[in-house]
Design an enzyme around this catalytic site. Structure first.
Site, PDB file in Angstrom:
ATOM      1  N   LYS A 127       0.819  -1.213   0.000  1.00 20.14           N
ATOM      2  CA  LYS A 127       0.000   0.000   0.000  1.00 20.14           C
ATOM      3  C   LYS A 127       0.851   1.261   0.000  1.00 20.14           C
ATOM      4  CE  LYS A 127      -4.539  -0.666   0.334  1.00 20.14           C
ATOM      5  NZ  LYS A 127      -5.668   0.187   0.033  1.00 20.14           N
ATOM      6  N   ASP A 128       1.673   1.438  -1.001  1.00 21.79           N
ATOM      7  CA  ASP A 128       2.409   2.693  -1.177  1.00 21.79           C
ATOM      8  C   ASP A 128       3.478   2.952  -0.130  1.00 21.79           C
ATOM      9  OD1 ASP A 128       1.528   3.586  -3.528  1.00 21.79           O
ATOM     10  OD2 ASP A 128      -0.103   4.786  -2.734  1.00 21.79           O
ATOM     11  N   ALA A 129       3.852   1.950   0.628  1.00 23.12           N
ATOM     12  CA  ALA A 129       5.009   2.160   1.498  1.00 23.12           C
ATOM     13  C   ALA A 129       6.253   1.829   0.685  1.00 23.12           C
ATOM     14  CB  ALA A 129       4.922   1.266   2.720  1.00 23.12           C
TER      15      ALA A 129
END
Lengths: 354, 607
Positions: free
Chosen positions: B221-223
């Site tokens: 998730k976009d980390a």
């Protein structure tokens, strides 16, 4: 079976009202975005979605889009001609609906009208019928000459025959119902899947049609809870609210358990008449000063409470949160129910054993 | 019938009428191109209102276009050669009416072709470059035409937040907040506008070696996962400057502030410790490490209200502490101090704090393709994936961030960045200035010649196990920005803390060490669950619980008299009182009602 049934019982102290509000409110936020409209025969159902729910919950005196479903008596259910005949009996036809031309003559206070044949045929009326209906009018003289009906005002309510008054009268005459029941509006015929016919009227006039022959009195449906309450009573109104809420929610493709809408309907009709969910209705009739003041019009409630020396029994949720007591819901309803005398007996027994 | 006349407006002022407005506007244009009228005049014909608007105001934003006449650009091949040979210049073209500047009003009248082959009969103008219809921000990004359209507005917002070298004279400036990147780099892939505007002088990012792979769930998730050794080498390290300032104000009545260490009898004295780092003049010394609550500028102000005259003549002058201290949650080293005078001849002091921001968990990074993400893990280099040639990526980006957002430009930049970094070249990524297939072929060839896969895929080995990953992993070099949103500036926690005076409830907001609001909907959720004791804890015990003595006889509030050792009701004199716990807000309500001359009485249920 009965064991199973008990599993579904609501636990004592469950905050059913809050849960109902949340269960309707959460999907309600999605409905704001969904401007849903259905085309076709049922197009008279135009107020759908959130506006309709607000209308119901606010207990507006008359709905924006009133509607009645009228069923013919059981023997005529599948007979189209009978239904058409019924429709003719009911549908309100105004004089202006069948006019071809109307000329007003203010000099001699008369109006001459010509009727349009096709339109008359549409409503299965004849010129004679229109004429006879017009001749029942008071204060006018009527003459028919070569298909031109002339209406002459002989008596006007005012002393003077002002043009304004005359015009008002002419307009009233043109808006007069020449057949059907006044205030019933447009009536359309609809058919269910199993082939039975019924009528849909865009009005909320149950009392006007209930005595007409050929109607199934037990099946009249109206979407106006107030009209239903006037004619059938509060229980019927409750069912109307429940059904309307449920239908509106469902046509938006959202499922909410009927128990929640039922909770709303029950609350609204609990006091014997329909009360809105708001400061003029249910919340305004709470018996706690604090609960009312916490909602709206704080000062008004405090002043009234002062004048009448009211006492707040602190039994509801809002007032207990305000003062910082444990609320009377859920785990808060549980109380120790032992009588002091009984307690003494028990302790006496246990001390004997020792 | 009267013939419809077209109205002429000059700078919004009506000046006259003509018969044919469109022809009139064209006449003005013709004269302008011939140099008979100033090139700074713009004209437009509004058909709907039948009016001609001539604008000569200052401050109109204008944009150059090439003029097209009779379906042909006036900028001919001959002129192009001359321009390339530097026989003529841009201004020559403007003077000759080959290029004209149009304002937003006149742009409504034209039909501009984006490139020369798109010219039709109706075309009146031609864009100088296809990229010139994009904004400056988008133009300094690369390959925007390969990204989905909605990404562009996000790119615009994110690249504005990036940290870099915002100005060279930052040493002399006292900006309220400033961020400086330690080692800014110019991007390996840049655009024409980026070069023209010389943005690389103010570079705001670094070229990261990026591998497109998941990593044990630490970059979902976009980390993103960042290489710890890379950070230790200075990757994405930045310095944060924060300036505080204060001045000696003058007050009516001849009183004045004074920079000094407040005396302990001053109103609002913060305690000896807070002023311990100040010099005698009340100002902190440079190179002092300070944390929240430390006073930077000691200032003594006259009291807020005039003192009452006492019978003993002159009293000791009261003072008020009005010092500037470090805000909650901030810390740093005093970088420099400036002492000066304002226009009103008062002394002004500015103090600049410096703190080094090393990337940490939760810091925000973004590429120039609207692929923003926060650091999810800082992993040791030895544990990170490595390639056969021993290259360890700086950053691991989750491949799931690409397909849904359709940022093909990101992958293109990765590939080209990788290829170009072999020989230390730079590549061009001007909007609409390149051909994707050619790029892939040309740069893929360079990769292949140097022993890499031409599509940028590489066999990577798991740093933890040493085993090769089953799939080949796309690896490349992308220009990444470190954004100004850093956790160390946003972090906020509270266990116990300050409360409001009026309600005794916790304060709100980060500067006041506030709590998080337990609002009405949260309250309803607990009611819905029937969790009555949890609700009471949140709303009373953890908030504004007070105990109040209430009279059993009259229902008014009383107090406990510790001298006589009994509770007292002042209203009826009774001593039969009971202590109850209520919310302080309720006590305030009772007081307010009493102030309206209404007597609220509290009754007790029979015990």
């Amino acid at each position: 079976m009965s064991e199973n049934k008990n599993n579904f019982r609501v636990a004592p102290g469950e905050a059913v009202g809050t849960i109902a509000a949340q269960s309707i409110g959460e999907p309600g936020t999605q409905m704001v975005l969904k401007a849903f409209h259905q085309a076709g025969v049922k197009s008279n159902l135009t107020v759908v979605g959130l506006p309709r729910i607000i209308e119901l919950v606010d207990a507006r005196k008359s709905p924006k889009e009133p509607l009645m479903r009228i069923w013919p008596q059981k023997s005529d259910l599948k007979k189209f001609e009978k239904v058409v005949e019924l429709k003719r009996k009911l549908e309100e036809v105004k004089l202006r609906d069948v006019l071809e031309k109307s000329e007003e003559n203010f000099k001699n206070a008369s109006m001459s009208i010509t009727l349009k044949k096709e339109k008359l045929e549409n409503y299965s009326l004849t010129e004679r019928e229109v004429y006879s209906r017009l001749s029942k009018l008071e204060g006018v003289e009527i003459s028919n000459e070569n298909h031109i009906i002339t209406i002459k005002i002989t008596k006007l309510r005012g002393v003077e025959r002002s043009i304004r008054d005359m015009r008002v009268r002419f307009i009233n005459i043109r808006n007069m119902a020449i057949s059907g029941i006044e205030g019933i509006g447009k009536v359309t015929i609809d058919q269910t899947e199993d082939g039975s016919f019924y009528l849909v009227a865009t009005s909320n006039n149950i009392s006007g049609i209930i005595d007409i022959d050929g109607i199934d009195k037990d099946r009249i449906y109206c979407n106006d809870p107030f009209e239903v309450m006037r004619v059938f009573g509060i229980e019927a109104a409750r069912n109307t609210i429940l059904r309307e809420l449920d239908d509106t929610i469902r046509t938006n493709g959202i499922t909410v358990s009927v128990r929640h809408s039922g909770m709303v309907a029950d609350t609204m009709t609990f006091y014997g008449n329909i009360k809105s969910i708001g400061r003029h209705g249910v919340i305004g009739s709470k018996n706690s000063v604090f609960a009312r003041a916490a909602y709206e019009e704080t000062v008004k409630h405090f002043i009234n409470a002062c004048v009448f020396g009211e006492t707040d029994p602190l039994s509801g949720v809002a007032e207990n949160i305000l003062i910082g007591k444990q609320i009377n819901v859920g785990t808060g309803v549980v109380r120790l129910g032992i009588k002091k005398e009984e307690l003494k007996k028990i302790s006496a027994k246990s001390s004997k054993k020792e | 019938m009267v013939e419809q006349q077209c109205t002429i407006y000059i700078n919004g002022r009506q000046v006259g009428f003509v018969k044919d407005g469109a022809a009139f506007a064209n006449e003005i244009r013709k004269n302008r191109r011939q140099g008979l009228l100033s090139g700074e005049i713009n004209v437009s014909y509004v058909r709907k209102l039948n009016e001609v608007r001539v604008l000569t105001d200052r401050g109109r934003a204008r944009k150059p276009y090439l003029v097209v006449e009779d379906g042909k650009s006036k900028f001919t091949e001959e002129l192009r050669k001359k321009l390339q040979a530097k026989e003529i210049d841009f201004n020559y073209l403007v003077r000759r009416g080959i290029i004209e500047y149009l304002d937003s009003e006149e742009e409504e009248d034209i039909l501009a072709a984006i490139s020369e082959d798109k010219i039709t009969e109706k075309t009146t103008h031609l864009e100088i470059d296809p990229a010139s219809n994009l904004s400056i921000v988008i133009n300094s990004a690369v390959f925007p035409e390969y990204n989905s359209i909605g990404r562009h507005s996000l790119i615009s917002n994110q690249s504005k937040q990036s940290q870099g070298l915002y100005t060279i004279n930052f040493k002399n400036r006292y900006d309220a907040r400033a961020y400086l990147l330690y080692y800014p780099q110019q991007p390996l892939v840049n655009s024409s506008a980026y070069r023209q505007l010389k943005v690389k002088r103010h570079a705001a990012g670094q070229n990261f070696v990026v591998a497109l792979t998941t990593y044990y769930g630490y970059n979902m998730k976009d980390a993103v996962v960042i290489n710890r050794s890379a950070i230790d080498r200075g990757l994405a390290r930045s310095v944060y400057y924060k300036s505080y300032s204060d001045e000696e104000r003058r007050y009516p009545g001849g009183q004045q502030d004074k920079f000094s260490i407040p005396t302990p009898n001053a109103d609002g004295y913060k305690g000896e410790h807070a002023y311990s780092k100040l010099n005698e003049d009340g100002i902190i010394e440079p190179d002092t490490a300070v944390t929240e609550g430390d006073v930077l500028i000691g200032k003594v102000s006259p009291p807020r209200f005039l003192e009452e005259q006492t019978s003993f003549g002159i009293t000791e002058e009261k003072t008020r502490d009005n010092s500037v201290s470090v805000r909650t949650g901030e810390e740093g080293i005093v970088d420099s101090i400036a002492i000066s005078e304002t226009l009103g001849a008062t002394k002004i002091v500015k103090v600049r704090l410096r703190s080094i921001k090393i990337p940490e968990n939760g810091d925000k990074f973004a590429s120039r393709h609207a692929q923003k993400g926060v650091v999810g893990l800082i992993e040791n280099q030895e544990d990170m994936p490595f390639s056969e040639s021993g290259i360890v990526p700086d950053l691991l980006l989750n491949p799931h961030s690409l397909p849904g957002r359709m940022t093909a430009g990101h992958m293109l930049e990765m590939l080209i960045g990788k290829s170009v970094s072999i020989h230390g070249d730079l590549a061009d990524g001007t909007p609409f200035g390149t051909n994707g297939k050619e790029l892939m072929d040309n740069y893929g060839k360079i990769l292949e010649e140097n022993g890499f896969d031409k599509f940028g895929d590489e066999v990577l080995y798991d740093g933890r196990t040493g085993e090769a990953f089953k799939a080949k992993i796309f690896t490349g070099v992308v220009y990444y920005n470190r954004l100004t949103k850093m956790v160390s500036l946003q972090l906020q926690v509270r266990g116990r803390g300050p409360v409001q005076i009026l309600t005794h409830q916790p304060t709100e907001g980060k500067p006041r060490r506030g709590g998080l609001r337990f609002g009405e909907m949260e309250r309803d959720a607990l009611v819905g669950h029937g969790a009555s004791l949890l609700l009471k804890e949140r709303l009373l015990d953890q908030s504004d619980k007070t105990s109040v003595w209430i009279c059993k006889d009259c229902g008014d509030t009383g107090y406990y008299d510790y001298i006589k050792n009994r509770a007292t009701c002042l209203t009826c004199g009774s001593s039969a009182l009971r202590e109850v716990d209520i919310s302080y807000a309720f006590k305030v309500l009772l007081d307010e009602i009493k102030s309206l001359h209404i007597m609220p009485r509290v009754k007790f249920r029979e015990e």
